[in-house]
Design an enzyme around this catalytic site. Structure first.
Site, short mmCIF file in Angstrom:
data_model
loop_
_atom_site.label_atom_id
_atom_site.label_comp_id
_atom_site.label_asym_id
_atom_site.label_seq_id
_atom_site.Cartn_x
_atom_site.Cartn_y
_atom_site.Cartn_z
N GLU A 1 0.85 -1.20 0.00
CA GLU A 1 0.00 0.00 0.00
C GLU A 1 0.88 1.24 0.00
OE1 GLU A 1 -3.47 0.04 -0.28
OE2 GLU A 1 -2.55 1.93 -0.85
N LYS B 1 8.33 -1.59 -1.97
CA LYS B 1 7.64 -0.81 -0.94
C LYS B 1 8.66 -0.21 0.04
CE LYS B 1 4.77 0.58 2.21
NZ LYS B 1 3.44 0.99 2.39
N CYS C 1 5.54 4.16 9.13
CA CYS C 1 6.25 3.48 8.04
C CYS C 1 7.72 3.82 7.89
CB CYS C 1 5.56 3.78 6.71
SG CYS C 1 4.06 2.81 6.50
C1 UDX Z 1 4.29 7.21 3.97
C2 UDX Z 1 4.39 7.16 2.44
O1 UDX Z 1 4.26 8.50 1.91
C3 UDX Z 1 3.31 6.25 1.87
O2 UDX Z 1 3.44 6.13 0.47
C4 UDX Z 1 3.42 4.88 2.53
O3 UDX Z 1 2.39 4.02 2.08
C5 UDX Z 1 3.36 5.00 4.05
O4 UDX Z 1 4.36 5.91 4.51
P1 UDX Z 1 2.76 8.50 5.73
O5 UDX Z 1 3.76 8.05 6.74
O6 UDX Z 1 1.32 8.27 6.00
O7 UDX Z 1 3.05 7.83 4.30
O8 UDX Z 1 2.93 10.09 5.51
P2 UDX Z 1 3.95 11.00 4.68
O9 UDX Z 1 3.15 12.05 4.01
O10 UDX Z 1 4.85 10.21 3.83
O11 UDX Z 1 4.79 11.74 5.83
C6 UDX Z 1 5.71 11.05 6.66
C7 UDX Z 1 6.40 12.00 7.59
O12 UDX Z 1 7.32 12.84 6.88
C8 UDX Z 1 5.46 12.95 8.33
O13 UDX Z 1 5.87 13.08 9.66
C9 UDX Z 1 5.62 14.25 7.58
O14 UDX Z 1 5.33 15.37 8.38
C10 UDX Z 1 7.09 14.19 7.21
N1 UDX Z 1 7.42 15.01 6.03
C11 UDX Z 1 6.92 14.70 4.80
C12 UDX Z 1 8.28 16.10 6.16
O15 UDX Z 1 8.75 16.40 7.26
N2 UDX Z 1 8.60 16.84 5.06
C13 UDX Z 1 8.11 16.55 3.81
O16 UDX Z 1 8.45 17.28 2.86
C14 UDX Z 1 7.23 15.45 3.68
#
Ligand code: UDX
Ligand code: ADP
Length: 458
Positions: free
Chosen positions: A161, A216, A272
């Protein structure tokens, strides 16, 4: 042709994914099962505001499909027995004991599922790994199913996913790609057909099992690496007078680099990124690929450093002591638009400040108080009583901000921007400090109001 699907695990992945599969395939009966009765009761709650997961757009999807062809139940065996296709969507936390402690994925929940499927199945099943797993888990699954089952055929598929929390429904409706790994063409086609109900065929990729499992982990590692890369530059910006947002914009305009995932922050969280990289590191080490392992481990080390650095910046700026000082935390979730706080940077920043006897008052629009205390207690740094003595959770921002010495922004919730910051200033102690771990607020506006404003990477 698949008529009935069962999904084991009604969490952040299983719940939204199955809701959309059911929405887009009204001819398939989808039953999501979980052994957690409270969670299933919440999924069945007539009041959609009480669904166990907060995701924008989720209530509309559940409203459309629930009771029609989407069901939530605790009857795990019955759902397995009836299904042609079974998704495994249970949690795979990092091991907290034994070999691989702190790095390897704990596969006990997956193995329990496999054993349960094997025990109950009396007809052929396609078993789909949805949970993120170490590469080659499918082999272990197959071995358990084939050796403990009663002679029925199991085909294993990997279908990782890629949805991100907070945008899960839109990610599911418009995926960049759907990835399906497997060995049996008919089983693969059965799953392709389900997604083809709404996903253009050129976005449905099929690979062998191991490529799918590994992709993944690699996708998450690359995304997390971008965040750590820009966060490393944020520290350099602070030292040199550059502004990390300006650097990110300039760099991201290069179409080879791209602009997404270059937002400097207090550190990435979520269930993740850390887990998957630790997993990648563990796998690399287990094949004696130490340089590869060290390379990826650095992404985590930098992320830990970013959280520590933010907490230390708060302490240093507040005259090297936060003992007894009231620090308002805006946000606890690991990102906006979710009630999930797994591995949230807020937990670690709070823990660091609590070691210095700060008095933290947390406001988050969606994360409940019990969960916040559970996150802190799980660290084991101090007693639950001390956590409750030093940290308070409140139901409104004004309760958090009243009489605060400092505000720390830990999550980028949109509502924080809309507060009447002039009024906040009046309610706070002087000098009024704002530590913006998300670069959410406007420096000029806050400085005009008289705040001492600090943001990552400026
Ligand atoms: C992630 C992946 O994006 C997704 O494809 C996978 O299935 C699961 O893991 P998620 O953990 O839900 O998704 O959120 P994501 O938007 O990736 O953000 C992860 C973390 O990185 C958050 O704490 C977010 O605040 C941080 N982040 C993200 C940053 O600090 N800066 C950014 O530019 C992007
Ligand atoms: P994710 O973010 O991967 O979806 P969650 O922890 O939110 O992870 O959800 C996983 C769910 O799987 C939990 O609700 C848990 O109760 C459920 N679960 C784990 N093992 C089993 C099992 N053997 N049978 C049924 N449900 C299970």
């Amino acid at each position: 042709m698949i008529k009935k699907i069962a999904c084991i695990g009604a969490g952040y992945v299983g719940g939204p994914t199955m809701s959309v599969i059911a929405q887009k395939n009204p001819h398939i009966q989808v039953t999501v099962v979980d052994m957690n009765q409270a969670r299933i009761a919440a999924w069945n709650d007539p009041d959609l505001a009480n669904l166990p997961i907060y995701e924008p757009g989720l209530t509309d999807v559940v409203a459309e499909a629930r009771g029609r062809n989407l069901f939530f139940s605790t009857e795990v065996d019955q759902a397995i027995h009836e299904a042609d296709m079974i998704f495994i969507s249970v949690n795979t936390p990092t091991k907290t004991y034994g070999k691989g402690k702190g790095q390897a994925a704990d596969l006990k929940y997956i193995e329990l599922c496999a054993r349960q499927i094997a025990a109950v199945a009396s007809t052929d099943k396609i078993v789909v790994e949805k949970s993120t797993l170490p590469v080659r888990t499918a082999q272990a699954l197959k071995s358990i199913l084939d050796n403990t089952g009663s002679g029925v055929n199991f085909h294993i598929l990997s279908n990782p996913e890629f949805l991100a929390e907070g945008t899960a429904i839109s990610d599911l409706h418009h995926p960049d790609r759907v990835l399906i790994g497997g060995e049996d063409d008919r089983a693969i086609q059965a799953l392709v057909d389900i997604y083809a109900s709404w996903v253009p065929e050129d976005r449905i990729l099929t690979t062998n099992l191991w490529s799918s499992e590994l992709s993944k982990l690699v996708a998450n590692a690359f995304l997390a690496q971008r965040v750590s890369s820009i966060n490393s530059i944020s520290e350099l910006c602070e030292a040199t007078g550059a502004n990390v947002d300006e650097v990110a914009r300039a760099v991201g305009k290069d179409s080879r680099i791209g602009s997404k995932f270059l937002k400097a922050s207090v550190g990435f969280g979520g269930s993740c990124f850390q887990k998957d990289i630790l997993n990648l590191v563990y796998i690399a080490r287990s094949y004696n690929l130490h340089e590869v392992a060290d390379y990826w481990e650095q992404v985590i080390l930098l992320n830990d450093h970013q959280k520590t650095r933010f907490a230390e910046r708060i302490i240093r700026t507040m005259y090297n002591t936060v003992n007894g000082k009231h620090i308002a935390f805006l946000g606890w979730a690991f990102k906006k638009d979710t009630n999930d706080s797994r591995e949230s940077a807020a937990i670690y920043v709070a823990d660091h400040l609590l070691e210095e006897e700060a008095q933290i008052v947390v406001y988050d629009p969606k994360v409940p108080a019990e969960q916040i205390y559970r996150d802190l207690d799980a660290l084991g740094t101090r007693s639950p009583e001390d956590n409750r003595r030093l940290l308070q959770v409140v139901e409104s921002p004004s309760l958090a901000l009243q009489d605060a010495h400092a505000v720390a922004v830990l999550t980028e919730w949109d509502e924080f921007r809309t507060y009447d910051w002039a009024l906040v200033k009046q309610q706070m102690k002087r000098p009024a400090f704002v530590f913006d771990g998300r670069k959410l607020l406007n420096r000029k506006d806050l400085e005009v109001l008289g705040f001492q404003y600090y943001a990552i990477g400026e």
